[in-house]
Structure formats: structure tokens, C-alpha cells
Design a protein around this motif. Structure first.
Motif, PDB file in Angstrom:
ATOM      1  N   ASN A  13       0.780  -1.219   0.000  1.00 24.65           N
ATOM      2  CA  ASN A  13       0.000   0.000   0.000  1.00 24.65           C
ATOM      3  C   ASN A  13       0.823   1.286   0.000  1.00 24.65           C
ATOM      4  OD1 ASN A  13      -2.449  -1.435   0.131  1.00 24.65           O
ATOM      5  ND2 ASN A  13      -2.198  -1.737   2.331  1.00 24.65           N
ATOM      6  N   ALA A  14       2.129   1.219  -0.053  1.00 19.51           N
ATOM      7  CA  ALA A  14       2.904   2.444   0.067  1.00 19.51           C
ATOM      8  C   ALA A  14       4.261   2.274  -0.595  1.00 19.51           C
ATOM      9  CB  ALA A  14       3.083   2.791   1.550  1.00 19.51           C
ATOM     10  N   HIS A  15       4.905   3.427  -0.908  1.00 19.59           N
ATOM     11  CA  HIS A  15       6.300   3.389  -1.343  1.00 19.59           C
ATOM     12  C   HIS A  15       7.135   2.868  -0.183  1.00 19.59           C
ATOM     13  CE1 HIS A  15      10.219   4.491  -2.800  1.00 19.59           C
ATOM     14  NE2 HIS A  15      10.402   5.230  -1.722  1.00 19.59           N
ATOM     15  N   VAL A  16       7.998   1.916  -0.474  1.00 18.42           N
ATOM     16  CA  VAL A  16       8.735   1.238   0.589  1.00 18.42           C
ATOM     17  C   VAL A  16      10.213   1.614   0.496  1.00 18.42           C
ATOM     18  CG1 VAL A  16       9.285  -0.982   1.631  1.00 18.42           C
ATOM     19  CG2 VAL A  16       7.098  -0.665   0.455  1.00 18.42           C
ATOM     20  N   PRO A  17      10.748   2.323   1.507  1.00 29.38           N
ATOM     21  CA  PRO A  17      12.144   2.752   1.449  1.00 29.38           C
ATOM     22  C   PRO A  17      13.141   1.679   1.865  1.00 29.38           C
ATOM     23  CG  PRO A  17      11.126   3.628   3.422  1.00 29.38           C
ATOM     24  CD  PRO A  17      10.043   2.924   2.660  1.00 29.38           C
ATOM     25  N   LEU A  18      12.657   0.552   2.395  1.00 29.07           N
ATOM     26  CA  LEU A  18      13.533  -0.559   2.767  1.00 29.07           C
ATOM     27  C   LEU A  18      13.175  -1.775   1.932  1.00 29.07           C
ATOM     28  CD1 LEU A  18      13.453  -0.326   6.685  1.00 29.07           C
ATOM     29  CD2 LEU A  18      15.362   0.298   5.194  1.00 29.07           C
ATOM     30  N   PRO A  19      14.158  -2.567   1.520  1.00 25.17           N
ATOM     31  CA  PRO A  19      13.861  -3.761   0.733  1.00 25.17           C
ATOM     32  C   PRO A  19      13.380  -4.909   1.609  1.00 25.17           C
ATOM     33  CG  PRO A  19      16.212  -3.625   1.133  1.00 25.17           C
ATOM     34  CD  PRO A  19      15.617  -2.368   1.727  1.00 25.17           C
TER      35      PRO A  19
END
Length: 312
Positions: A13-19
Motif C-alpha cells: 500500500n505504500a512506497h517502501v524505502p527498505l527492501p
């Protein structure tokens, strides 16, 4: 105050800054108020079961970041409207679950799996890597994998996952619209004086013990069609068609009918937790799932290859 969202939901549901890391997707928190004292103090107060030393180490490693991916420090400000990202970790070692899932089908959109008993579908409580979702992400390198529906940890059988975000909504809508045909099997007590098949309806709600459900007076909100397949002594095998999907619906319905499922530790009475008895799984199986594919219109059906164990 902050609202937690489970890792796979966050990734969807969101941009994810961590893999995704070792099969575990990051989780996030929306911060709903400004707090004094810095990020370390906030995390320690928000998650009292995690030691201050663990949070200090994770902050030092740069594993807690804001929405832009900037690592946060122990004295970073806690501001209303922030979103912080982190990896869920368990301080105590997980107990290995000695049963393996089986892949039944895979295409560009779906991964269909035959789940064993005792394995949670998603990370929860004391389970993280010993969950079906994380196992599959690690084994098949599918970072966007999410379940379209779930099974109780104690229940075995067919679970459908989506690994293509572009088509996920079409498949999720099938379950929301209740156009999926789900069939279960259970070994349970004999129902005396019943003519089969019949439909059982009742109103269900959470009990005082949050982990179980109960039947209450009122308009029914749960419905199951029950067929008798065979009987051996005081145990029978039933085919169950749930028309609704309430928590523990099948387990509660059979219990209320005087035929609790074999090895059910929750119904009719929730027993004290003594740990898993791997030799006595709940005799409930999600046998099959069928639907008309929302992308092609073609009928599809997937069936478990597992069997239930009749009591000796």
C-alpha cells in the motif's frame, strides 16, 4: 500513539524505502502525535516487549528510517504525521515447524500453496520466518508476494497468493464479493438426529478471550452448509461450505452442533496453552477453492493433496 501495519500490507500500500530482507518485508508506523524525548524513548515505550538495547542496536545499524529512507537516530524528533519504517524482529529464537508447504500452481499472477497444519499464513506474535508468507518469499524470490486470503495457523489446505501488484486487486475483489467457492473437510463428532445436507446459521462475535469467537443472540452473520461424507464409530467426516468467512467459523459451528472438530484446543472450551502437539493436528482441511478467473473468465479450481487422520 501509532498505528501498526503488518509488513506485507505496508509493502502493498505504500512506497517502501527498505527492501524485503530474507523474506521479511518492512513494517511501518504512522505517528499521530509529536512526542518529546527522541526516537529511542518512543520506540521503547511503544514496544515494551523489545529491549532498549535491541532498539539502540537497530538504530545504530540504520535499520529504522523515515519515509524518504533516511536513517533515524536515538535522538531523532518524533513528529506527528511521520511514517517510520523498520524490520520486525524476534528476540527469542523461533521454534522450527517441521512440516513443509507444497506449491500447487504458479503463473504470472498467482502462487497457490498447500499449507501444512501449525504454520501461520503471515507473521504474527511469536512467528516471523516460520510462516508461510516468509518461507515462500525466501524460497521463490517473490518480494511482492501477499496472501489474498488466510487460513488459521491450525488449519491446513489451499491458500492463494498474489505476486503481481498490477492484477492483485482483481483477485482480491473475488473474496470481497464472495464469489469464491471454498470447500473444507473436517473430522468431528457425530451429529445425532440430523438430516444432511443442512445449513447452520448464527450470530458470531469475539469472546472475552480475544483469540476465540462465540455465538450470541441476534441476526445471523455466519452461514455454513454441512454435508456428511462418512462415519466411523463416534467420528464422522464432513464436507463444509462456508458462505461467510468469520473467524473460527467452522470450528465454532461444529462445536455448537455438539460435534467439535478432532483435536480442537479452542472449542468448545479454550484449553490452557501447553505448546504445539505436532502429533495431534486440528482435523480441519481447506480442501479446495474454485472461481471464475477475473482476468480471463475461465473457471479455475485448486485442491489440497493432504488427507485428514482418523483417530485410532
Amino acid at each position: 500513539m501509532a498505528r501498526p501495519v503488518k509488513g506485507h500490507q505496508a509493502a502493498a500500500n505504500a512506497h517502501v524505502p527498505l527492501p524485503t530482507r530474507d523474506g521479511v518485508a518492512p513494517s511501518y508506523l504512522w505517528l499521530t502525535e509529536t512526542r518529546a524525548g527522541g526516537m529511542l524513548r518512543f520506540l521503547v515505550e511503544r514496544f515494551p516487549d523489545v529491549s532498549p538495547a535491541a532498539w539502540t542496536a537497530r538504530l545504530a545499524r540504520g535499520e529504522i528510517v523515515d519515509a524518504s529512507g533516511t536513517p533515524l537516530s536515538a535522538d531523532s524528533q518524533v513528529r506527528q504525521g511521520m511514517r517510520i519504517w523498520y524490520y520486525r524482529e524476534l528476540e527469542a529464537p523461533e521454534t522450527p515447524i517441521p512440516f513443509q508447504e507444497r506449491v500447487l500452481f504458479q503463473d504470472r499472477h498467482l502462487l497457490v500453496v498447500d499449507k501444512p497444519h501449525f504454520l501461520p499464513t503471515i507473521p504474527t506474535g511469536r512467528f516471523l520466518k516460520e510462516t508461510l508468507l516468509v518461507r515462500l518469499r525466501r524460497a521463490h524470490d517473490l518480494p511482492h508476494l501477499v496472501p489474498i486470503h488466510r487460513l488459521d495457523r491450525e488449519t491446513a489446505g489451499v491458500v492463494i497468493f498474489s505476486h503481481n501488484p498490477d492484477s492483485r486487486g482483481a483477485y482480491q475483489s473475488m473474496f470481497q464479493k464472495r464469489v469464491v467457492r471454498k470447500t473444507y473437510e473436517a473430522l468431528a463428532g457425530v451429529m445425532q438426529g440430523r438430516e444432511f445436507p443442512f445449513t447452520y446459521r448464527c450470530r458470531m462475535q469475539d469472546a472475552e478471550q480475544f483469540f476465540v469467537s462465540q455465538e450470541v443472540e441476534g441476526e445471523p452473520n455466519s452461514e455454513t452448509l454441512i454435508e456428511l461424507l462418512e462415519q466411523r464409530g463416534d467420528v464422522a467426516r464432513y464436507r463444509l461450505h462456508p458462505h461467510t468467512g468469520r473467524k473460527h467459523q467452522l470450528r465454532l459451528h461444529l462445536s455448537q452442533l455438539g460435534a467439535p472438530i478432532v483435536n480442537d484446543a479452542f472449542y468448545p472450551v479454550a484449553l490452557p496453552c501447553k505448546g504445539d502437539d505436532f502429533g495431534a493436528p486440528l482435523q480441519l482441511l481447506a480442501r479446495s477453492i474454485g472461481f471464475d478467473d477475473p482476468l480471463t473468465g475461465q473457471p479455475r479450481s485448486f485442491a489440497s493433496e493432504r488427507t485428514l487422520d482418523w483417530p485410532a
